[in-house]
Design a protein around this motif. Structure first.
Motif, mmCIF file in Angstrom:
data_model
loop_
_atom_site.group_PDB
_atom_site.id
_atom_site.type_symbol
_atom_site.label_atom_id
_atom_site.label_comp_id
_atom_site.label_asym_id
_atom_site.label_seq_id
_atom_site.Cartn_x
_atom_site.Cartn_y
_atom_site.Cartn_z
ATOM 1 N N GLU A 39 0.825 -1.208 0.000
ATOM 2 C CA GLU A 39 0.000 0.000 0.000
ATOM 3 C C GLU A 39 0.863 1.264 0.000
ATOM 4 N N HIS A 40 0.271 2.376 -0.436
ATOM 5 C CA HIS A 40 0.938 3.672 -0.511
ATOM 6 C C HIS A 40 1.208 4.249 0.872
ATOM 7 N N THR A 41 0.265 4.076 1.785
ATOM 8 C CA THR A 41 0.388 4.632 3.132
ATOM 9 C C THR A 41 0.591 3.511 4.137
ATOM 10 N N LEU A 42 1.587 3.690 4.974
ATOM 11 C CA LEU A 42 1.893 2.735 6.036
ATOM 12 C C LEU A 42 1.737 3.441 7.373
ATOM 13 N N GLU A 43 0.932 2.856 8.246
ATOM 14 C CA GLU A 43 0.775 3.357 9.600
ATOM 15 C C GLU A 43 1.352 2.311 10.553
ATOM 16 N N ILE A 44 2.184 2.759 11.482
ATOM 17 C CA ILE A 44 2.737 1.858 12.487
ATOM 18 C C ILE A 44 2.212 2.319 13.842
ATOM 19 N N ASP A 45 1.307 1.522 14.394
ATOM 20 C CA ASP A 45 0.637 1.850 15.652
ATOM 21 C C ASP A 45 1.484 1.322 16.806
ATOM 22 N N LEU A 46 1.995 2.243 17.620
ATOM 23 C CA LEU A 46 2.856 1.899 18.740
ATOM 24 C C LEU A 46 2.128 1.916 20.079
ATOM 25 N N SER A 47 0.808 1.959 20.058
ATOM 26 C CA SER A 47 0.062 2.064 21.319
ATOM 27 C C SER A 47 0.289 0.872 22.236
ATOM 28 N N GLY A 48 0.689 -0.266 21.694
ATOM 29 C CA GLY A 48 0.949 -1.443 22.506
ATOM 30 C C GLY A 48 2.424 -1.704 22.750
ATOM 31 N N VAL A 49 3.282 -0.756 22.363
ATOM 32 C CA VAL A 49 4.726 -0.935 22.547
ATOM 33 C C VAL A 49 5.125 -0.276 23.871
ATOM 34 N N SER A 50 5.645 -1.102 24.778
ATOM 35 C CA SER A 50 6.013 -0.612 26.105
ATOM 36 C C SER A 50 7.464 -0.164 26.201
ATOM 37 N N PHE A 51 8.289 -0.569 25.229
ATOM 38 C CA PHE A 51 9.716 -0.250 25.275
ATOM 39 C C PHE A 51 10.252 -0.211 23.849
ATOM 40 N N ARG A 68 9.252 7.375 2.023
ATOM 41 C CA ARG A 68 9.328 8.677 1.380
ATOM 42 C C ARG A 68 9.981 8.559 0.008
ATOM 43 N N GLN A 69 11.048 7.772 -0.090
ATOM 44 C CA GLN A 69 11.741 7.593 -1.370
ATOM 45 C C GLN A 69 10.852 6.930 -2.412
ATOM 46 N N LYS A 70 9.929 6.086 -1.967
ATOM 47 C CA LYS A 70 8.987 5.428 -2.883
ATOM 48 C C LYS A 70 7.815 6.331 -3.233
ATOM 49 N N GLY A 71 7.752 7.512 -2.630
ATOM 50 C CA GLY A 71 6.636 8.418 -2.872
ATOM 51 C C GLY A 71 5.439 8.131 -1.988
ATOM 52 N N GLY A 72 5.633 7.312 -0.987
ATOM 53 C CA GLY A 72 4.554 6.970 -0.065
ATOM 54 C C GLY A 72 4.610 7.784 1.213
ATOM 55 N N ARG A 73 3.818 7.359 2.155
ATOM 56 C CA ARG A 73 3.730 8.066 3.432
ATOM 57 C C ARG A 73 3.722 7.050 4.559
ATOM 58 N N MET A 74 4.518 7.303 5.596
ATOM 59 C CA MET A 74 4.547 6.459 6.782
ATOM 60 C C MET A 74 4.238 7.312 7.997
#
Length: 107
Positions: A39-51, A68-74
Motif C-alpha cells: 500500500e501507498h500509506t503505512l501506519e505503524i501503531d505503537l500504542s501497545g509498545v512498552s519499550f 518517502r523515497q517510494k513516494g509513499g507516506r509512513m
C-alpha cells in the motif's frame, strides 16, 4: 518479550499494530511485516509498545525514509508516553510523521 505484529489493510492504507517491545531482538518481526506491504500509506501503531531501544528507533527512521523515497507516506500512531519521550529526546519526533492521539481514541 516478543513482539506481536497485527496487519490491517483498508483502502490503500496498511496499519501495523505492534504489541510488546521493539528492540534488537524483535525488530526483525516488524521489518518482515513491512517488507510485505504494498500500500501507498503505512501506519505503524505503537500504542501497545512498552519499550523501544535504539535499534527499534533506527528501524522506524529507515522505514520512514524508504517510504518517502517510494513516494509513499509512513505515520507513527499513538506511541505510549515513555516511547514518545524517548523519541522526543533523540529528536525523532520531528523526523517521523506522528498521530499522537491516545490509544483507544478515534482519529
Amino acid at each position: 518479550m516478543l513482539l506481536k505484529v497485527d496487519v490491517y489493510v483498508d483502502r490503500g492504507v496498511c496499519r501495523l499494530v505492534l504489541n510488546g517491545e521493539l528492540d534488537m531482538e524483535t525488530v526483525v518481526q516488524m521489518q518482515e511485516a513491512v517488507g510485505k506491504v504494498k500500500e501507498h500509506t503505512l501506519e505503524i501503531d505503537l500504542s501497545g509498545v512498552s519499550f523501544v531501544d535504539s535499534t527499534g528507533l533506527k528501524s522506524l527512521l529507515d522505514i520512514s525514509n524508504e517510504w518517502r523515497q517510494k513516494g509513499g507516506r509512513m505515520l507513527v500512531l499513538r506511541p505510549q508516553p515513555d516511547v514518545a519521550e524517548v523519541m522526543r529526546l533523540v529528536g525523532l519526533d520531528g523526523l517521523l510523521a506522528q498521530d499522537t492521539a491516545l490509544a483507544g481514541e478515534e482519529r
